[in-house]
Design an enzyme around this catalytic site. Structure first.
Site, PDB file in Angstrom:
ATOM      1  N   VAL A  13     -15.254 -12.086 -16.007  1.00 33.41           N
ATOM      2  CA  VAL A  13     -14.082 -11.770 -16.975  1.00 33.41           C
ATOM      3  C   VAL A  13     -13.304 -13.071 -17.295  1.00 33.41           C
ATOM      4  O   VAL A  13     -12.174 -12.992 -18.082  1.00 33.41           O
ATOM      5  CB  VAL A  13     -13.010 -10.890 -16.367  1.00 33.41           C
ATOM      6  CG1 VAL A  13     -13.567  -9.348 -16.512  1.00 33.41           C
ATOM      7  CG2 VAL A  13     -12.445 -11.331 -15.080  1.00 33.41           C
ATOM      8  N   LYS A  37     -13.222 -22.223  -3.828  1.00 29.58           N
ATOM      9  CA  LYS A  37     -14.095 -21.131  -4.076  1.00 29.58           C
ATOM     10  C   LYS A  37     -14.752 -20.600  -2.976  1.00 29.58           C
ATOM     11  O   LYS A  37     -15.979 -21.266  -2.667  1.00 29.58           O
ATOM     12  CB  LYS A  37     -15.037 -21.589  -5.392  1.00 29.58           C
ATOM     13  CG  LYS A  37     -15.899 -20.382  -5.807  1.00 29.58           C
ATOM     14  CD  LYS A  37     -15.207 -19.272  -6.438  1.00 29.58           C
ATOM     15  CE  LYS A  37     -16.202 -18.284  -7.150  1.00 29.58           C
ATOM     16  NZ  LYS A  37     -15.711 -17.239  -8.131  1.00 29.58           N
ATOM     17  N   SER A  41     -21.558 -17.403  -6.086  1.00 27.25           N
ATOM     18  CA  SER A  41     -23.018 -17.001  -6.330  1.00 27.25           C
ATOM     19  C   SER A  41     -23.594 -17.345  -7.709  1.00 27.25           C
ATOM     20  O   SER A  41     -22.763 -17.354  -8.635  1.00 27.25           O
ATOM     21  CB  SER A  41     -23.218 -15.477  -5.959  1.00 27.25           C
ATOM     22  OG  SER A  41     -22.633 -14.567  -6.882  1.00 27.25           O
TER      23      SER A  41
END
EC number: 6.3.3.3
Length: 226
Positions: A13, A37, A41
């Site tokens: 998004v 972070k 992945s």
């Protein structure tokens, strides 16, 4: 120092896009920031790093290393708990919390951003979700919503869950990066009216860091409660 957890209504998004623009705005305004972070992945096409981690490092012009912003990463772009189980990696809330606290206690910062993985209830394991980490940290959330069909439901559900657990919503950002989507303003207005939260920023497809300068200043202002 202010601390903000950046989550999305879903994956893909625009969380990292928003994070990198906030970083660039902070750098431009000499606001001392660090964006973590903790779980990532999806390997980059250009390096061995996860793509999101690489983008964050690039936004800082590589003044941080991957180890300074990321604790756990997987090359496969799938839900963290699935690849973690496959790789026999334990994504522990306590370890993530310790990683985050270690990073900001060692630095003189104005603001710490923590970019999540996917949505609020993204599982880290069969027993813990990303929301458990947010609740353990007890810090405000910035919610990124990509304006498209279904975003009203996803955004309202996320806001309701945050409110139910007394986690402060510092703001929500409407990512309007798809020019083919109709009724963008109507969808934003609906979310505002039902949730009671005014949209903090409406980001267009051609936005740059200059569009985030005011938001970055608001986030570090004394009036904003941690």
């Amino acid at each position: 120092m202010k601390k903000i957890f950046i989550i999305g209504t879903d994956t893909e998004v625009g969380k990292t896009y928003i994070s990198t623009k906030l970083i660039e705005a902070c750098e431009h305004e000499n606001i001392k920031s660090l964006c973590l972070k903790p779980v990532a992945s999806g390997q980059s096409q250009f390096s061995e790093l996860c793509e999101d981690v690489e983008n964050i490092l690039n936004a800082y012009k590589n003044k941080f290393t991957a180890d300074e912003v990321n604790l756990i990463s997987f090359s496969e772009a799938v839900a963290p708990h699935i690849v973690a189980a496959k790789s026999k990696v334990d994504i522990s809330i306590e370890n993530l919390k310790q990683f985050i606290e270690d990073k900001y206690t060692r630095r003189d910062l104005d603001i710490l951003f923590i970019e999540g993985a996917g949505g609020l209830l993204t599982p880290y394991s069969n027993h813990a979700t990303q929301f458990d980490l947010i609740k353990a940290l007890r810090i405000p959330v910035i919610l990124v919503s990509a304006i498209k069909v279904g975003c009203i439901n996803h955004t309202l559900l996320t806001i309701n869950e945050l409110n139910r657990h007394n986690i402060k919503l510092a703001g929500w950002i409407a990512n309007c990066n798809d020019s083919n989507i109709k009724y963008i303003n109507e969808q934003i207005n609906t979310i505002e009216e039902i949730s009671g939260y005014t949209c903090s920023a409406k980001i267009s497809q051609n936005a740059d860091y200059l569009d985030f300068i005011d938001l970055s200043k608001i986030l570090i202002s004394p009036e904003e409660n941690e």
